[in-house]
Design an enzyme around this catalytic site. Structure first.
Site, PDB file in Angstrom:
ATOM      1  N   ASN A 109       0.857  -1.189   0.000  1.00 50.25           N
ATOM      2  CA  ASN A 109       0.000   0.000   0.000  1.00 50.25           C
ATOM      3  C   ASN A 109       0.886   1.229   0.000  1.00 50.25           C
ATOM      4  O   ASN A 109       2.006   1.196   0.508  1.00 50.25           O
ATOM      5  CB  ASN A 109      -0.874   0.002   1.262  1.00 50.25           C
ATOM      6  CG  ASN A 109      -1.804   1.207   1.329  1.00 50.25           C
ATOM      7  OD1 ASN A 109      -2.394   1.601   0.322  1.00 50.25           O
ATOM      8  ND2 ASN A 109      -1.939   1.811   2.500  1.00 50.25           N
ATOM      9  N   HIS A 111       0.844   5.124   1.412  1.00 53.96           N
ATOM     10  CA  HIS A 111       0.124   5.971   2.369  1.00 53.96           C
ATOM     11  C   HIS A 111       0.798   7.340   2.399  1.00 53.96           C
ATOM     12  O   HIS A 111       2.023   7.420   2.487  1.00 53.96           O
ATOM     13  CB  HIS A 111       0.151   5.328   3.757  1.00 53.96           C
ATOM     14  CG  HIS A 111      -0.632   6.100   4.758  1.00 53.96           C
ATOM     15  ND1 HIS A 111      -2.019   6.125   4.753  1.00 53.96           N
ATOM     16  CD2 HIS A 111      -0.244   6.918   5.772  1.00 53.96           C
ATOM     17  CE1 HIS A 111      -2.437   6.906   5.730  1.00 53.96           C
ATOM     18  NE2 HIS A 111      -1.391   7.398   6.366  1.00 53.96           N
ATOM     19  N   SER A 138       4.800   6.769   2.376  1.00 61.11           N
ATOM     20  CA  SER A 138       5.397   5.484   2.749  1.00 61.11           C
ATOM     21  C   SER A 138       4.759   4.372   1.938  1.00 61.11           C
ATOM     22  O   SER A 138       3.547   4.363   1.739  1.00 61.11           O
ATOM     23  CB  SER A 138       5.133   5.186   4.233  1.00 61.11           C
ATOM     24  OG  SER A 138       5.516   6.258   5.067  1.00 61.11           O
ATOM     25  N   ASP A 147      -2.814   0.660   7.967  1.00 56.95           N
ATOM     26  CA  ASP A 147      -1.584   1.432   7.710  1.00 56.95           C
ATOM     27  C   ASP A 147      -0.452   1.062   8.665  1.00 56.95           C
ATOM     28  O   ASP A 147       0.317   1.915   9.114  1.00 56.95           O
ATOM     29  CB  ASP A 147      -1.869   2.943   7.806  1.00 56.95           C
ATOM     30  CG  ASP A 147      -2.902   3.397   6.790  1.00 56.95           C
ATOM     31  OD1 ASP A 147      -2.984   2.788   5.707  1.00 56.95           O
ATOM     32  OD2 ASP A 147      -3.632   4.369   7.083  1.00 56.95           O
TER      33      ASP A 147
END
Ligand code: GRF
Length: 192
Positions: A109, A111, A138, A147
């Site tokens: 992911n 973020h 990040s 997250d």
């Protein structure tokens, strides 16, 4: 050279990070190839971008389905496409623990904060309100906590006097596009 790692990208919106990942994958020496773009929003802007780039799309609203039921549909589509690595790119839904367990170590992911700071939403407004000197983005491996998984790459952006959440987001987004393509390629290389 080993076959490129087959990547599926999940989006919910405009898809600018997805577009940059697809662009980077066009390089002859890219270690990954984007084989599906999936969305829980049927009119997400990014879907047209994926189609124009020749990437097959799958879109279905999650509305009316339980989280695990919807995620099972996504899982089935990813597996039907022989996806090996999943990239979340502005995918605005929490994934069920069952889905994440089935793809352990295989979901990344991006973020828009310097994790572990500012998990969740409104990251840029929170960084400005805190008086931080720097913001950033990040890339992390996805685990069941939001997250929260191991960070594999970060980029930093100075916060300027007078920055608004919007002006800061614009500069961080430029870094997101570069960072995610590099981090995904590095991660894909390590899977081979
Ligand atoms: C990006 O800032 C990403 O970091 C966050 O949501 C935004 C998505 O933008 N998770 P886009 O859809 O990739 O343009």
């Amino acid at each position: 050279m080993a076959d490129p790692v087959r990547v599926g990208i999940l989006i919910s919106g405009r898809g600018s990070n997805m577009a940059s990942l697809v662009d980077a994958s066009m390089a002859a020496d890219s270690p990954y190839r984007v084989v599906r773009v999936l969305s829980n929003v049927e009119d997400a802007g990014g879907l047209a971008i994926a189609t124009a780039a020749g990437v097959p799309i799958w879109a279905r609203s999650h509305k009316g389905l339980k989280r695990a039921e919807f995620d099972a549909l996504i899982d089935a589509e990813l597996r039907a496409a022989d996806v090996e690595l999943v990239a979340l790119a502005g995918y605005m839904r929490l994934l069920s623990p069952e889905f994440i367990a089935g793809w352990e170590g295989r979901i990344l992911n991006i973020h828009p904060s310097l994790l572990p700071l500012y998990k969740g939403l409104d990251t840029h407004a929170r960084a400005i309100a805190a008086g931080d000197a720097e913001a950033g983005c990040s890339v992390h491996v996805v685990t069941p906590e939001l997250d929260d998984g191991p960070v594999i790459a970060q980029a930093r952006v100075a916060i300027r006097p007078g920055d608004t959440p919007g002006s800061l987001a614009d500069r961080v987004l430029v870094e997101e596009h570069k960072l995610y393509a590099t981090a995904l390629a590095d991660y894909a290389r390590r899977l081979r």
